[in-house]
Each structure stands twice: as structure tokens, then as C-alpha cells.
Design a protein around this motif. Structure first.
Motif, PDB file in Angstrom:
ATOM      1  N   GLY A 108       2.129   9.450  -6.538  1.00  0.00           N
ATOM      2  CA  GLY A 108       2.565  10.828  -6.321  1.00  0.00           C
ATOM      3  C   GLY A 108       1.825  11.540  -5.223  1.00  0.00           C
ATOM      4  O   GLY A 108       1.872  12.756  -5.129  1.00  0.00           O
ATOM      5  N   LYS A 109       1.132  10.837  -4.385  1.00  0.00           N
ATOM      6  CA  LYS A 109       0.340  11.449  -3.332  1.00  0.00           C
ATOM      7  C   LYS A 109       0.962  11.265  -1.944  1.00  0.00           C
ATOM      8  O   LYS A 109       0.300  11.427  -0.945  1.00  0.00           O
ATOM      9  CB  LYS A 109      -1.081  10.873  -3.338  1.00  0.00           C
ATOM     10  CG  LYS A 109      -1.815  11.199  -4.617  1.00  0.00           C
ATOM     11  CD  LYS A 109      -3.206  10.663  -4.593  1.00  0.00           C
ATOM     12  CE  LYS A 109      -3.860  11.009  -5.926  1.00  0.00           C
ATOM     13  NZ  LYS A 109      -5.187  10.499  -6.028  1.00  0.00           N
ATOM     14  N   ALA A 110       2.225  10.895  -1.929  1.00  0.00           N
ATOM     15  CA  ALA A 110       2.880  10.690  -0.635  1.00  0.00           C
ATOM     16  C   ALA A 110       3.129  12.025   0.024  1.00  0.00           C
ATOM     17  O   ALA A 110       3.518  12.989  -0.598  1.00  0.00           O
ATOM     18  CB  ALA A 110       4.201   9.940  -0.836  1.00  0.00           C
ATOM     19  N   SER A 111       2.876  12.089   1.303  1.00  0.00           N
ATOM     20  CA  SER A 111       3.114  13.330   2.025  1.00  0.00           C
ATOM     21  C   SER A 111       4.548  13.342   2.538  1.00  0.00           C
ATOM     22  O   SER A 111       5.117  12.319   2.879  1.00  0.00           O
ATOM     23  CB  SER A 111       2.134  13.453   3.198  1.00  0.00           C
ATOM     24  OG  SER A 111       2.299  12.362   4.073  1.00  0.00           O
ATOM     25  N   ALA A 112       5.105  14.521   2.615  1.00  0.00           N
ATOM     26  CA  ALA A 112       6.501  14.661   3.001  1.00  0.00           C
ATOM     27  C   ALA A 112       6.679  14.586   4.475  1.00  0.00           C
ATOM     28  O   ALA A 112       5.968  14.845   5.308  1.00  0.00           O
ATOM     29  CB  ALA A 112       7.043  15.991   2.499  1.00  0.00           C
ATOM     30  N   VAL A 152       0.836  -1.202   0.000  1.00  0.00           N
ATOM     31  CA  VAL A 152       0.000   0.000   0.000  1.00  0.00           C
ATOM     32  C   VAL A 152       0.871   1.252   0.000  1.00  0.00           C
ATOM     33  O   VAL A 152       0.607   2.211  -0.739  1.00  0.00           O
ATOM     34  CB  VAL A 152      -0.968  -0.003   1.200  1.00  0.00           C
ATOM     35  CG1 VAL A 152      -1.645   1.346   1.378  1.00  0.00           C
ATOM     36  CG2 VAL A 152      -2.006  -1.102   1.036  1.00  0.00           C
ATOM     37  N   THR A 153       1.912   1.262   0.802  1.00  0.00           N
ATOM     38  CA  THR A 153       2.821   2.408   0.847  1.00  0.00           C
ATOM     39  C   THR A 153       3.474   2.629  -0.514  1.00  0.00           C
ATOM     40  O   THR A 153       3.555   3.763  -0.999  1.00  0.00           O
ATOM     41  CB  THR A 153       3.905   2.207   1.931  1.00  0.00           C
ATOM     42  OG1 THR A 153       3.268   2.034   3.193  1.00  0.00           O
ATOM     43  CG2 THR A 153       4.852   3.383   1.997  1.00  0.00           C
ATOM     44  N   SER A 154       3.927   1.558  -1.152  1.00  0.00           N
ATOM     45  CA  SER A 154       4.550   1.667  -2.471  1.00  0.00           C
ATOM     46  C   SER A 154       3.567   2.198  -3.508  1.00  0.00           C
ATOM     47  O   SER A 154       3.909   3.060  -4.336  1.00  0.00           O
ATOM     48  CB  SER A 154       5.085   0.314  -2.928  1.00  0.00           C
ATOM     49  OG  SER A 154       6.095  -0.132  -2.069  1.00  0.00           O
ATOM     50  N   LEU A 155       2.338   1.694  -3.480  1.00  0.00           N
ATOM     51  CA  LEU A 155       1.321   2.161  -4.427  1.00  0.00           C
ATOM     52  C   LEU A 155       0.975   3.624  -4.185  1.00  0.00           C
ATOM     53  O   LEU A 155       0.805   4.406  -5.125  1.00  0.00           O
ATOM     54  CB  LEU A 155       0.063   1.293  -4.337  1.00  0.00           C
ATOM     55  CG  LEU A 155       0.175  -0.121  -4.876  1.00  0.00           C
ATOM     56  CD1 LEU A 155      -1.079  -0.920  -4.534  1.00  0.00           C
ATOM     57  CD2 LEU A 155       0.422  -0.112  -6.366  1.00  0.00           C
ATOM     58  N   TYR A 156       0.895   4.003  -2.918  1.00  0.00           N
ATOM     59  CA  TYR A 156       0.575   5.389  -2.566  1.00  0.00           C
ATOM     60  C   TYR A 156       1.688   6.326  -3.042  1.00  0.00           C
ATOM     61  O   TYR A 156       1.408   7.381  -3.610  1.00  0.00           O
ATOM     62  CB  TYR A 156       0.373   5.497  -1.057  1.00  0.00           C
ATOM     63  CG  TYR A 156      -0.144   6.852  -0.602  1.00  0.00           C
ATOM     64  CD1 TYR A 156      -1.456   7.210  -0.832  1.00  0.00           C
ATOM     65  CD2 TYR A 156       0.713   7.736   0.057  1.00  0.00           C
ATOM     66  CE1 TYR A 156      -1.940   8.447  -0.413  1.00  0.00           C
ATOM     67  CE2 TYR A 156       0.244   8.967   0.469  1.00  0.00           C
ATOM     68  CZ  TYR A 156      -1.075   9.323   0.250  1.00  0.00           C
ATOM     69  OH  TYR A 156      -1.545  10.535   0.657  1.00  0.00           O
ATOM     70  N   GLU A 157       2.922   5.941  -2.839  1.00  0.00           N
ATOM     71  CA  GLU A 157       4.048   6.760  -3.277  1.00  0.00           C
ATOM     72  C   GLU A 157       4.135   6.805  -4.797  1.00  0.00           C
ATOM     73  O   GLU A 157       4.510   7.811  -5.380  1.00  0.00           O
ATOM     74  CB  GLU A 157       5.357   6.224  -2.686  1.00  0.00           C
ATOM     75  CG  GLU A 157       5.454   6.471  -1.197  1.00  0.00           C
ATOM     76  CD  GLU A 157       6.661   5.778  -0.545  1.00  0.00           C
ATOM     77  OE1 GLU A 157       7.343   4.983  -1.228  1.00  0.00           O
ATOM     78  OE2 GLU A 157       6.875   6.041   0.656  1.00  0.00           O
ATOM     79  N   ALA A 158       3.782   5.696  -5.462  1.00  0.00           N
ATOM     80  CA  ALA A 158       3.838   5.640  -6.920  1.00  0.00           C
ATOM     81  C   ALA A 158       2.797   6.560  -7.562  1.00  0.00           C
ATOM     82  O   ALA A 158       3.001   7.054  -8.685  1.00  0.00           O
ATOM     83  CB  ALA A 158       3.630   4.208  -7.400  1.00  0.00           C
TER      84      ALA A 158
END
Length: 101
Positions: free
Chosen positions: A97-101, A89-95
């Protein structure tokens, strides 16, 4: 009465930066337990037999140990599955482009 020793193994599991260690894993199968009980019964003195209450307590202790071991294995599998899902899920979320900094 001679009884063979039971070996204890240590295992370490590492999951996403955390490490857990267990040295209480005992490799005692049902066949090993039954062999121990049979040996105990074969070598007991006919004049001083094993107390029935003590014998049943030993059987119940092993049954409890066996159930707890199965629960532990199931929980380990569950933790591994959740960890894998979290990584996915983390990988998909980062892929996306919606990952928070």
C-alpha cells in the motif's frame, strides 16, 4: 572448395514493454568451425598453401566470436534476472500500500 552454408537466425526478446531484436545470431558451434578449418586444410593446394598468418587470424576470430557470444548470453540472463527482480519488488511495494500515484 565446397563449404556448407552457415545459417543465421533472428530472435526477438520482449521484456517489460521494451523489445530488442537481433539478426546477428549465428549458429556456429566449435565442432562446425573445426570442420570448416579441417575441410579448408584438406582442400588447399600443396603448391599454394594457406598463409599461416591468415590461418591464425581465422582461429583468433572464432575464439573472439565465441567469447563475445558467451558474454552476450550471460548479459541476457542478467537482464532477465534484473527484470524479474524489478517486477517482484514493484509488486511487493504495491501490495504493502505504499505505491505512489
Amino acid at each position: 572448395m565446397s563449404v556448407s552454408s552457415v545459417t543465421s537466425t533472428a530472435s526477438t526478446t520482449s521484456t517489460t514493454g521494451t523489445s530488442t531484436s537481433s539478426s546477428n545470431d549465428i549458429d556456429l558451434s566449435t565442432a562446425d568451425f573445426l570442420k570448416l578449418i579441417t575441410t579448408q586444410l584438406e582442400n588447399q593446394s600443396p603448391l599454394d598453401p594457406t598463409d599461416t598468418t591468415e590461418f591464425m587470424g581465422q582461429l583468433m576470430s572464432y575464439a573472439t566470436f565465441n567469447q563475445i557470444s558467451e558474454i552476450s548470453t550471460t548479459l541476457d540472463t542478467l537482464v532477465d534476472t534484473i527484470s524479474t527482480m524489478n517486477s517482484t519488488v514493484t509488486s511487493l511495494y504495491e501490495a504493502t500500500g505504499k505505491a505512489s500515484a
